[in-house]
Scaffold this motif. Structure first.
Motif, PDB file in Angstrom:
ATOM      1  N   ARG A 149       0.798  -1.219   0.000  1.00 54.50           N
ATOM      2  CA  ARG A 149       0.000   0.000   0.000  1.00 54.50           C
ATOM      3  C   ARG A 149       0.840   1.283   0.000  1.00 54.50           C
ATOM      4  NH1 ARG A 149      -5.188   0.455   1.048  1.00 54.50           N
ATOM      5  NH2 ARG A 149      -5.337  -1.481   2.233  1.00 54.50           N
ATOM      6  N   PRO A 150       1.936   1.361   0.770  1.00 49.81           N
ATOM      7  CA  PRO A 150       2.724   2.606   0.747  1.00 49.81           C
ATOM      8  C   PRO A 150       3.292   2.960  -0.625  1.00 49.81           C
ATOM      9  CG  PRO A 150       3.323   1.252   2.643  1.00 49.81           C
ATOM     10  CD  PRO A 150       2.472   0.397   1.753  1.00 49.81           C
ATOM     11  N   TYR A 151       3.361   1.975  -1.518  1.00 48.17           N
ATOM     12  CA  TYR A 151       3.940   2.212  -2.839  1.00 48.17           C
ATOM     13  C   TYR A 151       2.863   2.496  -3.890  1.00 48.17           C
ATOM     14  CZ  TYR A 151       7.885   0.254  -0.372  1.00 48.17           C
ATOM     15  OH  TYR A 151       8.863   0.017   0.563  1.00 48.17           O
ATOM     16  N   ARG A 152       1.631   2.683  -3.456  1.00 51.15           N
ATOM     17  CA  ARG A 152       0.517   3.097  -4.316  1.00 51.15           C
ATOM     18  C   ARG A 152       0.413   2.236  -5.586  1.00 51.15           C
ATOM     19  NH1 ARG A 152       0.859   8.336  -6.402  1.00 51.15           N
ATOM     20  NH2 ARG A 152      -1.405   8.261  -6.653  1.00 51.15           N
ATOM     21  N   PRO A 153      -0.035   0.980  -5.439  1.00 50.32           N
ATOM     22  CA  PRO A 153      -0.191   0.126  -6.634  1.00 50.32           C
ATOM     23  C   PRO A 153      -1.062   0.785  -7.692  1.00 50.32           C
ATOM     24  CG  PRO A 153      -0.486  -1.162  -4.624  1.00 50.32           C
ATOM     25  CD  PRO A 153      -0.412   0.278  -4.198  1.00 50.32           C
ATOM     26  N   LEU A 154      -0.724   0.504  -8.955  1.00 49.47           N
ATOM     27  CA  LEU A 154      -1.540   1.001 -10.055  1.00 49.47           C
ATOM     28  C   LEU A 154      -2.953   0.440  -9.949  1.00 49.47           C
ATOM     29  CD1 LEU A 154      -1.617   2.544 -12.812  1.00 49.47           C
ATOM     30  CD2 LEU A 154      -0.986   0.368 -13.899  1.00 49.47           C
ATOM     31  N   GLY A 155      -3.083  -0.795  -9.480  1.00 55.38           N
ATOM     32  CA  GLY A 155      -4.394  -1.391  -9.297  1.00 55.38           C
ATOM     33  C   GLY A 155      -4.352  -2.897  -9.459  1.00 55.38           C
TER      34      GLY A 155
END
Length: 272
Positions: A149-155
């Motif tokens: 989550r801290p690395y902001r997945p594209l989706g």
């Protein structure tokens, strides 16, 4: 609230994609592998993180079984599956003493290894990291999502087969994504018809269109249908590059289109 950029081994990864399904046997590892190869052929540098701890099949699909994982100052060095080092792979399959060894672990040990995979693999600079997950919405999924989550997945890419029983399980996976605050890039319908190896006619062995209907009802993109193709199955068994070797296969344009839609989504998102 604006996300705080995390240091560490994933700081050089531009986009993270999780491949999910509420059901086993729908071809998540197949889609993960072929998506990574399609992105590689689009000129991208790609990593695959195989967190299916009880069924690590990606090393075989990329003819990397038996490879050893080495340590460096930053942690584990992933296995590169091509000479250009454009596809990197990390899997529990590389950590087992024998290929037949079963991972008989309780949840805490599995969760600890997933967190270690996220924090301790020296991926370097990657355009995409594809995360192949086990079936369901269990501990492994929660651990992977929370660690990433801290690395902001594209989706997420959700994989289903056409039948109603599979679509129902994937519908629950959509609920999981919403509860966890994960963007849904889209749905892939795998095994969508069987391609005859003699006449190339595509026959619907199962019902058809379930994935596309689910995407429409859920209000998420439909990424495409991938047929059952003996050439694709053979390339996975033999660890060959299907995208490169079988460009005339009916499955090829479907996989290439899915990769293109994901590239467009990444481009639309822009740099973090």
């Amino acid at each position: 609230m604006e996300a705080v950029e995390e240091p560490g081994n994933l700081s050089g990864v531009r986009h993270i994609i999780l491949v999910l399904s509420g059901k086993g046997g729908v071809g998540k590892s197949t889609i993960s592998t072929e998506l990574a190869l399609a992105l590689r052929h689009a000129g991208k540098k790609v990593g695959i993180l195989d967190v299916d701890l009880c069924g690590p099949s990606v090393p075989r699909m990329l003819q990397a079984q038996g490879c050893a994982v080495h340590q460096c100052d930053s942690g584990w060095v992933p296995v590169f599956v091509d000479q250009e080092q454009s596809v990197a792979l990390m899997s529990v399959g590389f950590l087992l003493e024998t290929p037949d060894e079963a991972v008989v672990w309780r949840g805490p040990k599995k969760n600890a290894l997933i967190k270690q995979f996220v924090s301790d693999v020296a991926w370097g600079e990657l355009d995409f990291l594809v995360v192949d997950t086990p079936p369901g919405t269990s501990d492994e999924h929660l651990s992977a999502v929370e660690a990433l989550r801290p690395y902001r997945p594209l989706g997420t890419v959700l994989v289903t087969t056409p039948q109603a029983v599979s679509v129902g399980d994937v519908r629950r996976e959509l609920t999981f994504c919403r509860k966890m605050g994960l963007r849904v890039i889209g749905i892939v319908e795998n095994m969508s018809g069987f391609v005859c190896p003699h006449c190339a006619e595509c026959t619907n062995l199962f019902s058809t269109g379930g994935g596309e209907e689910l995407a429409r009802h859920a209000g998420v993109p439909f990424l495409g249908s991938v047929p059952l193709d003996p050439q694709l199955a053979r390339s996975l068994e033999e660890g060959r590059d299907f995208i490169q070797e079988f460009p005339k296969s009916p499955a090829f344009p479907a996989l290439a289109s899915i990769a293109r839609k994901i590239l467009d989504r990444a481009q639309a998102r822009g740099p973090d």
